[in-house]
Motif scaffolding. Structure first.
Motif, mmCIF file in Angstrom:
data_model
loop_
_atom_site.group_PDB
_atom_site.id
_atom_site.type_symbol
_atom_site.label_atom_id
_atom_site.label_comp_id
_atom_site.label_asym_id
_atom_site.label_seq_id
_atom_site.Cartn_x
_atom_site.Cartn_y
_atom_site.Cartn_z
ATOM 1 N N UNK A 76 46.347 2.029 5.630
ATOM 2 C CA UNK A 76 47.147 0.805 5.560
ATOM 3 C C UNK A 76 47.160 0.078 6.906
ATOM 4 N N UNK A 77 47.281 0.831 7.996
ATOM 5 C CA UNK A 77 47.261 0.204 9.316
ATOM 6 C C UNK A 77 45.905 -0.439 9.581
ATOM 7 N N UNK A 78 44.836 0.232 9.207
ATOM 8 C CA UNK A 78 43.499 -0.338 9.403
ATOM 9 C C UNK A 78 43.327 -1.627 8.608
ATOM 10 N N UNK A 79 43.873 -1.659 7.414
ATOM 11 C CA UNK A 79 43.783 -2.873 6.603
ATOM 12 C C UNK A 79 44.518 -4.026 7.284
ATOM 13 N N UNK A 80 45.685 -3.742 7.845
ATOM 14 C CA UNK A 80 46.430 -4.771 8.568
ATOM 15 C C UNK A 80 45.651 -5.234 9.801
ATOM 16 N N UNK A 81 45.067 -4.278 10.524
ATOM 17 C CA UNK A 81 44.336 -4.620 11.745
ATOM 18 C C UNK A 81 43.170 -5.545 11.450
ATOM 19 N N UNK A 82 42.417 -5.234 10.414
ATOM 20 C CA UNK A 82 41.263 -6.062 10.066
ATOM 21 C C UNK A 82 41.698 -7.444 9.598
ATOM 22 N N UNK A 83 42.766 -7.507 8.815
ATOM 23 C CA UNK A 83 43.219 -8.788 8.274
ATOM 24 C C UNK A 83 43.737 -9.723 9.359
ATOM 25 N N UNK A 84 44.331 -9.151 10.425
ATOM 26 C CA UNK A 84 44.975 -9.964 11.463
ATOM 27 C C UNK A 84 44.143 -10.117 12.725
ATOM 28 N N UNK A 85 42.893 -9.653 12.698
ATOM 29 C CA UNK A 85 42.047 -9.742 13.883
ATOM 30 C C UNK A 85 41.639 -11.188 14.139
ATOM 31 N N UNK A 86 41.526 -11.549 15.415
ATOM 32 C CA UNK A 86 41.023 -12.874 15.777
ATOM 33 C C UNK A 86 39.547 -12.958 15.415
ATOM 34 N N UNK A 87 39.030 -14.164 15.238
ATOM 35 C CA UNK A 87 37.629 -14.296 14.827
ATOM 36 C C UNK A 87 36.756 -15.044 15.828
ATOM 37 N N UNK A 88 37.339 -15.401 16.982
ATOM 38 C CA UNK A 88 36.533 -16.070 18.007
ATOM 39 C C UNK A 88 36.828 -15.484 19.377
ATOM 40 N N UNK A 89 35.793 -15.445 20.213
ATOM 41 C CA UNK A 89 35.899 -14.951 21.578
ATOM 42 C C UNK A 89 36.344 -16.075 22.510
ATOM 43 N N UNK A 90 36.395 -15.780 23.801
ATOM 44 C CA UNK A 90 36.867 -16.752 24.785
ATOM 45 C C UNK A 90 36.043 -18.034 24.775
#
Length: 274
Positions: A76-90
């Motif tokens: 469940x934590x991994x699912x949250x982490x993937x869903x809320x990850x940013x999608x662009x770098x600096x």
């Protein structure tokens, strides 16, 4: 971990995320950037990802395309982490993510083949000496640097001071070093043990301070941290339960009124980036 326990833990991780972000030793990022420069896509293995706070903090601070591999035992934590990850770098480059439900203390250098960087946050104190040795051996064997942040070191300061502060702190530190299912945790000794292990493997280590500095703006976090801190101390030393109850009420009232300030010391480690 049960679904309810996972939700409770996720709520705690979300509450502490801004304090972790503010505390991290950002001066360690420059050697990381130099090490990663010109290497094409950066592949980052994030150990004990939880809800993904390390990725959300670090990915926007690094340039170039990145692929994050997030590890945790809780699906469940991994699912949250993937869903809320940013999608662009600096620099606007893409950031992608995958998750792996694995025991990070059982990873080998082969599992980290092609890794550009290993990261972790608030993880080391939950490991044993043998587990830290295996993590370090995997990183050293793979030849990749490791950025391991927000490890408690057993020092806490509350202002205004209270006569019971030191006793609660000592009992909490003993609780952090408890034996669970045959595993003796290192708790506040973990950061030093990790640095020593990297040194034994011939890897240079840079250690920096990364304290939480909490005040009136973090009253909710202080109250939640304080409850866990006192409860753990009383679990370790049940005779503290009597005096700890009014102590905790008094401290929570001070936090709610904006009168309590707390410093929780941590260490950040950067290994192998030189």
């Amino acid at each position: 971990m049960s679904a309810e326990a996972s939700r409770t833990f996720a709520d705690w991780l979300r509450l502490r995320e801004p304090a972790d972000a503010a505390a991290r030793a950002s001066e360690l990022l420059e050697p990381v950037r130099r090490r990663l420069a010109g290497g094409g896509r950066t592949v980052i293995h994030d150990f004990g990802s939880g809800t993904g706070s390390m990725g959300r903090w670090l990915a926007p601070r690094l340039a170039g395309p990145q692929h994050w591999i997030m590890y945790d035992r809780d699906a469940d934590l991994l699912e949250r982490a993937a869903a809320d990850m940013v999608d662009t770098a600096a620099d606007g480059a893409p950031v992608t993510v995958e998750t792996r439900r694995r025991d990070i203390t059982r990873l080998t250098p082969a599992d980290l083949d092609g890794a550009s960087l290993v990261t972790a946050s608030a993880l080391l104190d939950m490991l044993t000496a043998d587990e830290i040795e295996r993590v370090v051996a995997a990183c050293a064997g793979a030849g990749c640097p490791a950025l391991l942040m927000i490890s408690v070191i057993g020092r806490v300061q509350l202002t205004p001071a209270d006569p019971l502060d030191a006793e609660i702190a000592a009992a909490f530190n003993d609780h952090q070093r408890r034996t669970v299912d045959g595993r003796t945790l290192l708790g506040p000794d973990a950061a030093d043990a990790c640095a020593a292990a990297f040194t034994r493997h011939g890897v240079d280590v840079d250690v920096r301070s990364s304290p939480w500095r909490l005040g009136p703006e973090q009253a909710d976090l202080i109250a939640e941290w304080l409850t866990g801190w006192v409860d753990a101390a009383c679990e370790q030393r049940p005779e503290l339960a009597g005096p700890a109850a009014p102590y905790a009420r008094r401290r929570r009232a001070e936090a709610a009124a904006g009168r309590l300030r707390v410093v929780v010391d941590h260490h950040d480690l950067l290994a192998g980036a030189g």
